[in-house]
Design an enzyme around this catalytic site. Structure first.
Site, PDB file in Angstrom:
ATOM      1  N   CYS A 268      88.132  67.226  54.837  1.00 24.57           N
ATOM      2  CA  CYS A 268      89.314  67.984  54.391  1.00 24.57           C
ATOM      3  C   CYS A 268      90.555  67.509  55.146  1.00 24.57           C
ATOM      4  CB  CYS A 268      89.097  69.474  54.624  1.00 24.57           C
ATOM      5  SG  CYS A 268      90.377  70.502  53.905  1.00 24.57           S
TER       6      CYS A 268
ATOM      7  N   CYS B  61      89.800  73.067  49.823  1.00 27.67           N
ATOM      8  CA  CYS B  61      88.781  72.090  50.182  1.00 27.67           C
ATOM      9  C   CYS B  61      87.387  72.588  49.824  1.00 27.67           C
ATOM     10  CB  CYS B  61      88.868  71.746  51.672  1.00 27.67           C
ATOM     11  SG  CYS B  61      90.256  70.638  52.019  1.00 27.67           S
TER      12      CYS B  61
ATOM     13  N   CYS C 231     110.214  93.793  54.857  1.00 28.52           N
ATOM     14  CA  CYS C 231     109.822  93.292  56.180  1.00 28.52           C
ATOM     15  C   CYS C 231     110.962  93.447  57.183  1.00 28.52           C
ATOM     16  CB  CYS C 231     109.436  91.820  56.111  1.00 28.52           C
ATOM     17  SG  CYS C 231     108.412  91.371  54.713  1.00 28.52           S
TER      18      CYS C 231
ATOM     19  N   CYS D 275     112.084  96.722  59.390  1.00 22.60           N
ATOM     20  CA  CYS D 275     111.466  97.002  60.688  1.00 22.60           C
ATOM     21  C   CYS D 275     111.617  95.822  61.640  1.00 22.60           C
ATOM     22  CB  CYS D 275     109.982  97.322  60.525  1.00 22.60           C
ATOM     23  SG  CYS D 275     109.683  98.836  59.585  1.00 22.60           S
ATOM     24  N   HIS D 276     111.310  94.615  61.153  1.00 23.87           N
ATOM     25  CA  HIS D 276     111.187  93.467  62.054  1.00 23.87           C
ATOM     26  C   HIS D 276     112.498  92.765  62.361  1.00 23.87           C
ATOM     27  CE1 HIS D 276     106.875  93.649  62.453  1.00 23.87           C
ATOM     28  NE2 HIS D 276     106.774  93.856  61.169  1.00 23.87           N
TER      29      HIS D 276
ATOM     30  N   ARG E  55      97.512  89.964  58.138  1.00 22.97           N
ATOM     31  CA  ARG E  55      98.609  90.677  58.783  1.00 22.97           C
ATOM     32  C   ARG E  55      99.672  91.090  57.746  1.00 22.97           C
ATOM     33  NH1 ARG E  55      99.614  94.286  62.133  1.00 22.97           N
ATOM     34  NH2 ARG E  55     100.397  95.075  60.185  1.00 22.97           N
TER      35      ARG E  55
ATOM     36  N   CYS F 176     100.759  94.920  56.454  1.00 24.77           N
ATOM     37  CA  CYS F 176     102.126  95.441  56.527  1.00 24.77           C
ATOM     38  C   CYS F 176     102.498  96.127  55.219  1.00 24.77           C
ATOM     39  CB  CYS F 176     103.131  94.330  56.831  1.00 24.77           C
ATOM     40  SG  CYS F 176     103.236  93.900  58.581  1.00 24.77           S
TER      41      CYS F 176
END
Lengths: 263, 192
Positions: A74, A110, A174, A177-178, A220, A224
């Site tokens: 791969c 792959c 997103c 908050c971030h 992740r 969220c």
């Protein structure tokens, strides 16, 4: 295999001990580092991430699927079989699939193209284990994602737009908050500074010791969305790759800490 | 044959209406990207309302010339309980305030004696000290119903606008915050 389970047992016990010791507050990076150190001492030098990476290595090298092939051929961007440092170079455009792919979707491609597996035969936990194996070979390497190909530039821009997009019954986005509330807490963890702190994007895939979960960036991102009762984008889908490309490019120059070890 | 005209006309009108307000954020390219995320994902993201589009476009900081009309628009969509009472039953408000899947207020605000509060929003500790005047009740109710009428593009959900809480339920939460007998005002707030 017997050795594997004995080790798993040792680590599980160590983890239980660890949670009992876990304290509140301090910088989340320092705290995770401390926990990692304690866990290493308790388990005699083995981390849960080592076990997952070992499983991943086995899967990576095993001849599997209708084509009875391993994944060793791969190409993750540095040529077939070259794995060192590749995580810090993804997502990127691949000529064979004509797609921008992140670590997860490249592994999947792959498995489909080299091993002949059907998309519905690809098990998520296997992709995650393989991702941990590959990540273990990128530890300490720099993040060098830079959108240069037109396809990468396009997806980066869409990722940026998606990062700032607000929608849904909770006006979720997103950035709200971030970007705006970095460092504030709604629950145990403070909102991470995705655009300002290069360490944030540079520790995925990661093991979350507080709930014993092995996550890639895709997990992740999906969590969220779910935390704010939004439907999550499908695994291996373009919105996930676009957001990852945007965040990783923002972390350009960061040092990969892999596999990540976080609360 | 004629059957096809009506949907086409509707689509055209919809397009015109969107063009008029000038608040679309989702370009055709972004729309295709979102659709690649799956039907459920797309069904929520593509239903972006014009206010959400404005906040997205300006990255949550509205320029002065947009701010006035934005707030006016947000004020207009606040609805009140049928009986006109802005303070309901604090006991029912307590459950809403302290439940993750309902108000989830404690996750962002300090003040509840039942849950350790977060610090995303300002502390609401002993909020009842503001009294129960008509103005205080109205402000509290409206902030919860449509936060963006007071704090444009902020992270707190617009509970009434988003359909998360009914007007009567918001009145219960107002009572939880303002009623002098509410546990919120008589018991100490939990803090980390």
């Amino acid at each position: 295999m017997g050795r594997f389970w004995r080790l798993a047992g040792v680590i599980l016990l160590a983890l239980v001990g660890l949670l009992a010791l876990a304290q509140e507050e301090v910088d989340p990076f320092e705290e995770a580092q401390k926990q990692k150190q304690q866990l290493l001492e308790l388990s005699g030098g083995i981390l849960p991430t080592d076990l997952i990476a070992a499983q991943g290595e086995e899967l990576f090298k095993a001849k599997r699927g209708p084509k009875n092939a391993s994944l060793e051929a791969c190409d993750f961007g540095r040529g077939p079989g070259r794995l060192e440092g590749v995580v810090g170079r993804l997502p990127r455009y691949f000529f064979d699939t004509r797609k921008v792919e992140d670590l997860d979707s490249r592994i999947r491609s792959c498995m489909i193209n080299l091993q002949g597996l059907r998309p519905d035969q690809i098990r998520r936990n296997e992709v995650v284990a393989i991702a941990f194996y590959i990540a273990s070979l990128s530890n300490g390497q720099p993040m060098t994602v830079r959108p240069l190909m037109p396809q990468e530039k396009r997806l980066y821009e869409l990722g940026e737009k998606l990062f700032y997009l607000r929608a849904g019954p909770r006006d979720m986005g997103c950035a709200s908050c971030h970007v705006t509330y970095v460092g504030r807490r709604a629950g145990v963890l403070p909102y991470s500074d995705i655009l300002g702190d290069k360490r944030v994007a540079s520790h995925w895939p990661a093991f979350r010791y507080s709930n014993d979960q092995a996550w890639t960036m895709a997990d992740r991102i999906r969590a969220c969305y779910s935390n704010l009762s939004m439907p999550a984008p499908d695994f291996y889908s373009e919105p996930i790759i676009a957001l990852t490309l945007f965040m990783n490019a923002k972390a350009y120059g960061g040092k990969m800490d892999l596999p990540g070890f976080i609360r | 044959m004629r059957r096809f005209y009506l949907p086409a006309l509707l689509l055209l009108l919809l397009g015109l209406a969107q063009g008029q307000t000038g608040t679309t954020y989702i370009t055709p390219e972004l729309q295709r990207l979102i659709q690649a995320g799956g039907q459920n994902y797309a069904s929520v993201l593509l239903r972006q309302d014009p206010a959400q589009a404005l906040c997205s476009t300006h990255r949550n900081r509205l320029p002065a010339e947009v701010l006035g009309p934005f707030i006016e628009e947000q004020r207009k969509n606040i609805k009140y309980p049928a009986d006109g009472k802005l303070m309901g039953d604090w006991k029912q408000g307590e459950a809403i305030f302290n439940t993750l899947a309902r108000g989830n207020c404690f996750s962002c605000h300090v003040g509840s004696p039942l849950n350790i509060g977060g610090n995303v929003g300002p502390s609401l500790e002993k909020y009842g000290q503001r009294g129960t005047s008509e103005a205080v009740q109205r402000y509290t109710y409206e902030v919860i119903y449509n936060t963006w009428a007071y704090f444009p593009c902020t992270v707190m959900y617009r509970f009434g606008v988003g359909g998360l809480l009914k007007p009567e339920e918001i009145a219960h939460v107002v009572a939880y915050l303002l009623d002098p007998n509410s546990d919120f005002n008589t018991k100490p707030a939990l803090k980390r």
